[in-house]
Design an enzyme around this catalytic site. Structure first.
Site, mmCIF file in Angstrom:
data_model
loop_
_atom_site.group_PDB
_atom_site.id
_atom_site.type_symbol
_atom_site.label_atom_id
_atom_site.label_comp_id
_atom_site.label_asym_id
_atom_site.label_seq_id
_atom_site.Cartn_x
_atom_site.Cartn_y
_atom_site.Cartn_z
ATOM 1 N N ARG A 44 0.858 -1.191 0.000
ATOM 2 C CA ARG A 44 0.000 0.000 0.000
ATOM 3 C C ARG A 44 0.885 1.228 0.000
ATOM 4 N NH1 ARG A 44 -2.516 -0.831 5.559
ATOM 5 N NH2 ARG A 44 -0.441 -1.698 5.693
ATOM 6 N N GLY B 47 -9.396 5.815 -5.187
ATOM 7 C CA GLY B 47 -8.552 6.371 -6.244
ATOM 8 C C GLY B 47 -7.215 5.684 -6.204
ATOM 9 N N CYS C 290 -3.668 2.078 -8.389
ATOM 10 C CA CYS C 290 -3.872 0.626 -8.508
ATOM 11 C C CYS C 290 -5.327 0.222 -8.747
ATOM 12 C CB CYS C 290 -3.354 -0.060 -7.258
ATOM 13 S SG CYS C 290 -1.631 0.328 -6.976
HETATM 14 C C1 UGA Z 1 -3.637 -1.023 -3.117
HETATM 15 C C2 UGA Z 1 -3.702 -2.319 -2.285
HETATM 16 O O1 UGA Z 1 -4.222 -2.037 -0.980
HETATM 17 C C3 UGA Z 1 -2.321 -2.954 -2.164
HETATM 18 O O2 UGA Z 1 -2.423 -4.211 -1.510
HETATM 19 C C4 UGA Z 1 -1.768 -3.167 -3.589
HETATM 20 O O3 UGA Z 1 -0.477 -3.726 -3.570
HETATM 21 C C5 UGA Z 1 -1.685 -1.834 -4.301
HETATM 22 O O4 UGA Z 1 -3.017 -1.286 -4.372
HETATM 23 C C6 UGA Z 1 -1.111 -2.068 -5.684
HETATM 24 O O5 UGA Z 1 -1.748 -2.728 -6.499
HETATM 25 O O6 UGA Z 1 0.071 -1.733 -5.913
HETATM 26 P P1 UGA Z 1 -3.032 1.539 -2.578
HETATM 27 O O7 UGA Z 1 -3.599 1.840 -3.926
HETATM 28 O O8 UGA Z 1 -1.713 2.120 -2.199
HETATM 29 O O9 UGA Z 1 -2.869 -0.062 -2.387
HETATM 30 O O10 UGA Z 1 -4.058 2.093 -1.524
HETATM 31 P P2 UGA Z 1 -5.207 1.557 -0.545
HETATM 32 O O11 UGA Z 1 -4.794 1.830 0.839
HETATM 33 O O12 UGA Z 1 -5.595 0.171 -0.893
HETATM 34 O O13 UGA Z 1 -6.394 2.583 -0.903
HETATM 35 C C7 UGA Z 1 -6.958 2.666 -2.204
HETATM 36 C C8 UGA Z 1 -8.104 3.653 -2.256
HETATM 37 O O14 UGA Z 1 -9.250 3.113 -1.600
HETATM 38 C C9 UGA Z 1 -7.854 5.001 -1.607
HETATM 39 O O15 UGA Z 1 -8.384 6.022 -2.438
HETATM 40 C C10 UGA Z 1 -8.618 4.916 -0.292
HETATM 41 O O16 UGA Z 1 -9.016 6.169 0.201
HETATM 42 C C11 UGA Z 1 -9.785 4.067 -0.698
HETATM 43 N N1 UGA Z 1 -10.422 3.350 0.429
HETATM 44 C C12 UGA Z 1 -9.732 2.381 1.082
HETATM 45 C C13 UGA Z 1 -11.727 3.653 0.798
HETATM 46 O O17 UGA Z 1 -12.378 4.543 0.209
HETATM 47 N N2 UGA Z 1 -12.310 2.939 1.815
HETATM 48 C C14 UGA Z 1 -11.648 1.973 2.480
HETATM 49 O O18 UGA Z 1 -12.261 1.349 3.390
HETATM 50 C C15 UGA Z 1 -10.330 1.684 2.110
#
Ligand code: UGA
Length: 436
Positions: free
Chosen positions: A154, A260, A263
């Site tokens: 992440r 967003g 990924c």
């Molecule tokens: C994501 C995955 O969590 C990682 O495991 C993966 O390795 C990575 O993509 C990738 O493919 O390289 P990341 O994009 O850094 O990681 O971020 P996340 O923490 O997963 O959040 C993604 C989005 O979802 C953010 O916009 C966040 O605000 C949103 N989100 C997350 C929500 O709106 N609600 C939630 O409950 C969780």
């Protein structure tokens, strides 16, 4: 053991720095000379907590090196990771040009047995493609293996995710390659990290399926939040109670303005393309993508509708990056929302702890401010888009003093509705009943 990582972006650099921390001798490659010069000094071009310190420590220890030469890296390594970008093409499918170019270049320098590992998120079948490209471009008859070892890092928590992963996935077809890969991750045995050993295609699909499932969880709870708003229920409590069921789990059930980042938006679209190519309907993922588009639209429309005519309104946006602890703006809901507000005639003032420099290029019409309070100056509404820790304890008296209006949109549900309403704000959040 000597390894190299080709592509020193977010994934490549964390991989390189963390393997160096495990005691391996790592060569990181990037085609950008300026980037390589800076990395040699321990300076990186993006924000990731702890990464510069980790890099500098391993540079001092002589365990990590940087070069622009793939040949030099391949020569000195048993294992070569490919961690170059796979950006989305117009139709959503992943651009494989960089992976293919790098594979050709690697092949030209192989003189002894090597394990070539794809770390980038690549469509199912890429391992086979890489194997073919390398075979066709070898200059001498040598043995090599191709392995898929997807990352699950992440942004903002990448080092922690590398050092303490939930699992490591190794997709390979040769015992020799599996043994070498297991050896690389040996330090994780101490913390009993599960290691999933499988074939290359399955490993490639695990990555897409994981990201698509997490995205689906978010879209699911966002739709439930929208229903909560209509029926007067509280999505926070719904999510909490759902999460207590161990089959569901509490994570990724936080309603907001849509997901967003670099990924989820890209990988869900790429997976839909993979389904299309193989004539398999992925209807749940289609719905996830649609629901996410709707959610961003709804967040912007909610602000516009509540404020009425925006032509003489100033809106303060707190948080620009797609999530806290990163300066990454790719597919950030903030960009979408701000564009809508500007189009509706509003003036926008914004503050983000680390993403403003990049945002200026995309959104020059916004006034960028020193802190949350300067951003709130003269604003008719304050909108929290990204839940940075420093927005969790705002001085509301100060905001009331500098702001012109009393609208407060908390798109991440970080405050208690009753508290903010009690302080005289017209408070709106996602999926929670308004305070009467
Ligand atoms: C994501 C995955 O969590 C990682 O495991 C993966 O390795 C990575 O993509 C990738 O493919 O390289 P990341 O994009 O850094 O990681 O971020 P996340 O923490 O997963 O959040 C993604 C989005 O979802 C953010 O916009 C966040 O605000 C949103 N989100 C997350 C929500 O709106 N609600 C939630 O409950 C969780």
């Amino acid at each position: 053991m000597n390894i190299s990582v080709i592509g020193s972006g977010y994934v490549g650099l964390i991989t390189g720095a963390c393997f160096a921390e495990f005691g391996l001798n790592v060569t990181c490659v990037d085609k950008d000379e300026k980037k390589v010069r800076l990395m040699k000094k321990g300076v990186i071009s993006f924000y990731e907590p702890g990464l510069e310190e980790l890099l500098q420590r391993n540079i001092r220890a002589g365990r990590i090196h940087f070069t622009t030469s793939i040949g030099e890296a391949v020569d000195s390594s048993l294992v070569v990771f490919i961690a170059v970008g796979t950006p989305p093409r117009g139709d959503g499918s992943a651009e494989m040009k960089y992976v293919e170019d790098v594979s050709k270049e690697i092949a030209r320098h192989i003189k002894s047995y090597k394990v070539i590992v794809t770390k980038s998120t690549v469509p199912v079948g890429t391992g086979e493609r890489v194997r073919r490209i390398i075979s066709e471009n070898l200059r001498e008859e040598v043995d090599f293996d191709v392995v898929s070892n997807p990352e699950f890092l992440r942004e903002g928590a990448g080092i922690e995710d590398f050092m303490r992963p939930n699992r490591v996935v190794i997709g390979a077809s040769s015992n020799q390659a599996i043994a070498i890969m297991k050896d690389l991750y040996r330090p994780l045995y101490l913390i009993e990290t599960p290691i999933v050993i499988t074939d290359v295609k399955t490993a490639e699909l695990i990555k897409y399926a994981s990201n698509a499932f997490l995205a689906t969880k978010i879209s699911f709870i966002n739709e439930i939040a929208n229903l909560c708003e209509r029926v007067g229920a509280d999505v926070q409590t719904v999510a909490k109670a759902m999460g207590l069921d161990r089959r569901i789990g509490p994570k990724f059930l936080h309603a907001g303005p849509g997901y967003g980042g670099s990924c989820f938006p890209k990988d869900t679209l790429a997976l839909l393309q993979i389904g299309k190519q193989h004539n398999v309907g992925l209807r749940v993922i289609e719905a996830t993508v649609k629901a996410n588009e709707f959610q961003k639209e709804k967040a912007a429309a909610g602000i516009i509708k509540t404020l009425g005519n925006l032509s003489d309104r100033t809106i303060c946006i707190l948080g620009l990056s797609f999530k806290p602890n990163t300066n990454d703006l790719r597919d950030a809901p903030s960009l979408f929302i701000i564009r809508r507000l500007l189009k509706a005639g509003a003036k926008v003032r914004a503050y983000d702890p680390v993403a403003m420099k990049d945002a200026k290029k995309d959104l020059p019409a916004v006034t960028y401010c020193r802190d949350a309070y300067e951003a709130a100056k003269g604003a008719h509404a304050v909108v929290i888009v990204t839940e940075w820790n420093q927005f969790r304890n705002l001085d509301f008296n100060r905001i009331r003093k500098v702001a012109k209006g009393d609208f407060f949109f908390d798109l991440r549900n970080i405050y208690e509705p009753a508290k903010l309403a009690g302080m005289g704000f017209k408070y709106y959040s996602i999926g929670r009943p308004p305070v009467q």
